[in-house]
Scaffold this motif. Structure first.
Motif: not given
Length: 539
Positions: A254, A101, A68, A99, A199, A186, A250, A262, A197
């Protein structure tokens, strides 16, 4: 840009493999993207979304991450990424990166260790389960790419979960160590100056820890399911309540940075996708916004678009939507909706005019601004795993992923001096950037983006729909200093609307307004400006 720049932004998606190849290996790279950033800035976009650039075996074109915190050598280096970010910021562009994840590659060091035995330090970092007494998988869950979502590992005598390829094992987000490790990856990119991001599969992070089997999907008369996955009501393998707790963690990360955004991809179909978007964007502690595949399918009716937008208004009054018509996973809109089109260019203009009028953030996919069409490929040209496995029933995603066309008569339309990983064919080369004149689709996109930014109603106005029969989609967007009403003909057949009240045609595509008579030719559209109330009816 001001705080919360994303609220009325136009986000331009770049598929790195296919945007610009500067080293001649046939695959796009970061230096090539950096060289072409002025094209995106000149178009008027606010943000660049990069599909995955991380180190990967590329079994699923980068959505199988093996590190990552490293750029895949196919695309360049971390220094190349830093240079891209600096150049983009200098052009006034934000940059977000995919991303992925929910799962990793089976070549990720975490999984290599996890699969060795049941007692190592990362034994519980992935979703493992014992076989049933007869050796069968622990439940009936399906993979998106065909067959069971479980693969047996003899070294552990257990199955691991994979919602996609067998080489994409799912992480176990019920393990707090996994959550912390993912958050650290991240943070790595945020520390480098990334602006946010996108996601991938944002509702797939958690699974039902009891591993209950899914019930069958509700019967749909006269509809044949072409995916095993769609034959189940997938309520236990994704969209678990614990997802919300992770999104809050998350978001807390951020929020430590300046003005990060996001956007989550909700991997769900139908009305449920709008409901999930609402929950995932509720308040100010989860996602900034979400998008689904609601407008990325074959349905092209006024009722459908209205239900998507009104469904979000009702189900997510505090949320913020992100609407798009194309991306790297679905056929290009001009081809997907061809049966409703007078011509390819007419459909390209109509869909642009619609999208730019929608409330929320707007996403466009590379080549969309050229009116680009889906590429017809032969089996030997394919790279996409589902297509390779299920051809010809499944055409796959390669047709929308073929390289960007820059110069019609240059080798590979200016994309690469080498042999491209997917072919550039004449129909796509014919729509190259250098073929887009002042009356072309690209000029229209540029004008429409500028119009959206300059218009208070289009950039921040609230939406109220108007009842008109199919195939007419109509709504008003109102801001304190501007009111606009939009009317779109989603068919090839001319339509007529009676406009009662003082209104002027501020933009017309294949449309005329004479007195109260608004005539929309096939795929026609009209933007009507007015101070007072107006009424729309059909004769």
């Amino acid at each position: 840009m001001s705080q919360e720049w994303w609220r009325s932004a136009v986000v331009y998606q770049v598929y790195p493999r296919s945007y610009q190849d500067d080293d001649g290996d046939g695959v796009g790279d970061l230096r090539g993207i950096t060289r072409r950033l002025p094209h995106i800035a000149d178009l008027g976009a606010d943000c660049v979304w990069l599909s995955p650039i991380f180190q990967s075996p590329q079994k699923d074109m980068g959505y199988d991450v093996s590190d990552y915190c490293a750029v895949d050598p196919l695309f360049g280096t971390l220094e190349d990424f830093d240079s891209l970010l600096q150049t983009a910021h200098g052009l006034g562009l934000k940059v977000i990166v995919d991303q992925v994840l929910s799962h990793t590659s089976d070549q990720h060091p975490w999984f290599k260790q996890s699969r060795t035995d049941r007692s190592n330090d990362k034994a519980d970092w992935y979703v493992w389960a014992d076989p049933l007494p007869d050796g069968a998988p622990p439940n009936n869950w399906h993979s998106h790419f065909g067959g069971p979502a479980w693969e047996f590992e003899p070294r552990r005598g257990q199955y691991y979960l994979h919602n996609f390829l067998t080489s994409q094992p799912d992480l176990n987000f019920h393990n707090p160590q996994v959550v912390e490790a993912v958050l650290e990856t991240c943070k790595f990119w945020l520390d480098r100056g990334l602006d946010g991001f996108r996601l991938d599969t944002v509702n797939y992070y958690f699974h039902d820890p009891s591993l209950r089997s899914n019930p069958p999907a509700p019967a749909q008369p006269h509809v044949m399911a072409t995916e095993l996955y769609d034959m189940q009501d997938n309520i236990h393998n994704k969209t678990q309540p614990e997802n919300l707790g992770f999104l809050e963690k998350l978001r807390a990360l951020t929020d430590r940075y300046d003005d990060i955004m996001m956007v989550g991809e909700v991997g769900e179909k139908g009305p449920r996708s709008i409901e999930i978007m609402g929950r995932y964007t509720e308040g100010r502690s989860r996602l900034h916004m979400a998008y689904s595949f609601a407008m990325l399918g074959p349905e092209f009716t006024a009722a459908h678009f209205r239900s998507c937008i009104e469904g979000f208004q009702t189900g997510a009054p505090e949320g913020h939507p992100y609407w798009s018509f194309s991306n790297h996973d679905v056929p290009r809109q001009v081809s997907r909706w061809a049966e409703h089109a007078v011509s390819e260019d007419a459909m390209a203009r109509l869909t642009c005019a619609m999208l730019m009028a929608f409330e929320g953030t707007i996403g466009i996919y590379q080549g969309e601004e050229l009116g680009q069409t889906e590429t017809e490929l032969e089996y030997h040209e394919l790279t996409d795993p589902p297509a390779l496995r299920f051809w010809p029933a499944v055409k796959g995603r390669d047709g929308c992923r073929t390289p960007m066309a820059w110069e019609k008569d240059a080798p590979n339309a200016g994309f690469s001096s080498g042999t491209p990983w997917l072919p550039v064919k004449p129909p796509q080369a014919a729509r190259a950037v250098d073929q887009q004149g002042p009356e072309g689709v690209m000029a229209f996109y540029k004008d429409m983006i500028a119009r959206r930014k300059a218009s208070p109603a289009m950039s921040r106005g609230k939406t109220t729909f108007i009842d008109l029969p199919e195939p007419l989609l109509a709504f008003t967007r109102s801001a304190p200093d501007e009111r606009l009403t939009f009317v779109f003909n989603l068919s090839k057949t001319p339509q007529e609307v009676v406009v009662s009240g003082a209104a002027g045609l501020t933009l017309g595509g294949r449309a005329t307004l004479e007195g109260e008579r608004l005539v929309l030719q096939g795929n026609g559209f009209a933007y009507l400006g007015h101070d007072g109330d107006i009424a729309l009816t059909t004769p």
